[in-house]
Design a protein around this motif. Sequence first.
Motif, PDB file in Angstrom:
ATOM      1  N   THR A   1      46.422  44.669  42.584  1.00  0.00           N
ATOM      2  CA  THR A   1      46.479  43.278  43.046  1.00  0.00           C
ATOM      3  C   THR A   1      45.075  42.722  43.264  1.00  0.00           C
ATOM      4  O   THR A   1      44.778  41.583  42.906  1.00  0.00           O
ATOM      5  N   SER A   2      44.196  43.545  43.820  1.00  0.00           N
ATOM      6  CA  SER A   2      42.800  43.120  44.032  1.00  0.00           C
ATOM      7  C   SER A   2      42.109  42.855  42.697  1.00  0.00           C
ATOM      8  O   SER A   2      41.339  41.900  42.558  1.00  0.00           O
TER       9      SER A   2
ATOM     10  N   ASP B   1      40.522  35.925  38.699  1.00  0.00           N
ATOM     11  CA  ASP B   1      40.654  34.481  38.873  1.00  0.00           C
ATOM     12  C   ASP B   1      39.296  33.792  38.998  1.00  0.00           C
ATOM     13  O   ASP B   1      39.191  32.580  38.895  1.00  0.00           O
ATOM     14  N   ASN B   2      38.265  34.589  39.236  1.00  0.00           N
ATOM     15  CA  ASN B   2      36.929  34.021  39.447  1.00  0.00           C
ATOM     16  C   ASN B   2      36.242  33.750  38.104  1.00  0.00           C
ATOM     17  O   ASN B   2      35.373  34.498  37.657  1.00  0.00           O
TER      18      ASN B   2
ATOM     19  N   LYS C   1      44.865  39.294  32.592  1.00  0.00           N
ATOM     20  CA  LYS C   1      45.700  38.840  33.714  1.00  0.00           C
ATOM     21  C   LYS C   1      47.183  38.937  33.368  1.00  0.00           C
ATOM     22  O   LYS C   1      48.000  39.363  34.201  1.00  0.00           O
TER      23      LYS C   1
ATOM     24  N   LEU D   1      43.534  41.912  39.947  1.00  0.00           N
ATOM     25  CA  LEU D   1      44.094  40.679  39.398  1.00  0.00           C
ATOM     26  C   LEU D   1      43.445  39.454  40.052  1.00  0.00           C
ATOM     27  O   LEU D   1      43.116  38.479  39.370  1.00  0.00           O
ATOM     28  N   GLU D   2      43.239  39.520  41.364  1.00  0.00           N
ATOM     29  CA  GLU D   2      42.606  38.409  42.077  1.00  0.00           C
ATOM     30  C   GLU D   2      41.167  38.200  41.631  1.00  0.00           C
ATOM     31  O   GLU D   2      40.676  37.069  41.542  1.00  0.00           O
ATOM     32  N   SER D   3      40.478  39.309  41.326  1.00  0.00           N
ATOM     33  CA  SER D   3      39.072  39.196  40.902  1.00  0.00           C
ATOM     34  C   SER D   3      38.953  38.485  39.553  1.00  0.00           C
ATOM     35  O   SER D   3      37.932  37.865  39.258  1.00  0.00           O
TER      36      SER D   3
END
Length: 524
Positions: free
Chosen positions: A391-392, A398-399, A470, A394-396
Motif C-alpha cells: 500500500t505504501s 502517486d507522486n 499502479k 502504491l501511494e508513493s
Amino acid sequence: MAVIRKIEAKIPEAAFTNDGTTRKKRVAAYARVSTEQDEQQSSYETQVNFYTNYIQSNPDWEFAGIYSDEGISGTNIKHRDGFNRMIKDALSGKIDLILTKSISRFARNTVDSLVTIRKLKEKGIEVYFEKENIYTLDSKGELMLTIMSSIAQEESRSISENVTWGKRKSMADGKVYVARKGFLGYKLDENGNTVIDEAEAKIVREIYDLFLKGNTIRNICSILDSKGIPTPRKSKHWPVSTVKSILSNEKYKGDALLQKSYAIDFLNKKRKKNTGELPQYYVEGSHPPIISPELFNLAQTELRIREHNKARSTSIFSSKIICGDCGCCYGRKVKNSTGKNKAHYWYCNKKYSGSQTCETPSITEEAIKDAFVRGFNSLIANKKYYFSKITSRLESLDNTQNIQAELEDITKQYNELTQQLRQLIEQNSVISQNQEEYRANFESLNSRRLQLEDEIGILEKQLQSIRSQKEQIALFLKTLEKEDRIIQSFDEELWNILVKNMTIMPNQTVVLLFKDGTKMTVEL
C-alpha cells in the motif's frame, strides 16, 4: 440496271408462342431507395405499386415481376441482390423490357451502367428510364445514357463528399456514434442515446476478467463457445480477432477514437485504416463505460507483453522463468518424449551456447509449481506486513507532480518552437530572404524541436510506466485482500495474476518477483 428488292426484317422466334401467334412483351420493373428512412420507404412502396399497376394494365405486356433493393446505395451493383437477380433473369430470356424511374435508380456508376445495358442490348433486352425518357434500344439511347450516367455519377460524388464532410465535422465537434450492429455491450434508448446493454456488458466484463486472469485469447474463445454465448454478429463460434478487438477497443472504457478508417473510393466503398492521412479525434467520456479505465489500461499492457512474446500461448511459464546467471529465459524440454514417463522440465536457453556454461540448474514443472505454492503461502502468512508495504508503494507512485510539471513545460516550449517554424516558413514564401541564413535558422529551430519531441516521448513513457505499475499493484492488492486461504496445490489463476517472473539461482533457490515489485526467495 441494278434491281433493288426489299427484304422484310425477320421477327425473332422468341416473339412467337407455340401456336404461332405473337407473344406479349415480358415487362419487369426495378425499384430502389437508398436509405431506410420513413419518407424513402413510402417512395419505395409507391414505386412498386405504380409499376405493378402500370404493367398489368397494358394489354400488350406480360407482367414479369418487380425487382427491388431497399436501403442499398446505387454506386456499386455488387451488393444489390434484387438488381443482380433481375439482370440474370433478363439474360436467361425471362424479360424483354425493364422499366425504372431514372438512371440514378438504376446505377450511379457510369461504367456499371453502360456495361450492364450493353449486355442486355446484345440479347435484345431494352431498358426504359422514365424520368429521362430514354429507351436504350433507340438510336439516341446510348449517347444520352452516357451523358446522363456521368451526371448521375458526379451527383453521387457530390453527395458522398457532403456526407463525408458532415461526418468529419461531427467528429471534430466530438459527436460519437456507437454502432448498434456487431458491437457488443451497447444499445440506443428511446431518446437515441447510447446506453449499456447489461446482458451483453456481462459478456464483455467476463472477457476482460478471463484475459487478466491469464487465459489466452484462443482459450477465451473456447470458453465462450462452450457456454453457447453468441458472438456480436450472432455466430456460434468466437474468432480470435473478435475477442482481441473487444480487449483493445477504447469505447469499452467510455472513450472514442474517431476516424480510425476512411473511404478511399466513393464508388466501391473500399475503406483504409487511417495511419495519419487524416486527422483523428479522441473523445473522453463520450458514453457510459463498461470497463473501468484502470482495467482497460491493464489489459492493453498485458496485450503488449503477450505480443512481444508470442511463445506465451504455449505455456503459462513461457517468458516467466529466468536464468539467474545470464538473464536469459528458460525453455521447456521434454524427457522421454516417446515413453510412458514423459515429463516436462526447463533449463536456460543459452546454457550451452556461450563460451561459459550457466551454473543454474534445470528444473521440473512440478518444482516450479511447488516453489510458487510455498512462496504464495508465505505471502498469505505475512499478509498484514506485505499488505502495508505494498500500500505504501502504491501511494508513493502517486507522486508524479514533478514529471507532470516538466512535461507541461517542455510541451509549451515545443508548441512555441513549432509556431516559430511555421512563421519562418511562411515568411520565406512571401519575402525574398538570404537562403543560407534561412536554412541555418530552420535547422537550428527544427533540431531543438526534435530534441524536445524526444524528451516529451521519454516523459510520457515514464508516466505510462507509472500508471501501468499502479494498475498492476492495485489488481495485486485486490487479489491479496480477498485471499486468506493457504493453498495445497498449484493455482494457475493466482500464478497468472500475481507473478511477474521467477528467477532460478545457481545455489538451488528461486526468487519470485510478484507484479507489485515484492521479491521472495524460496529454496528448491
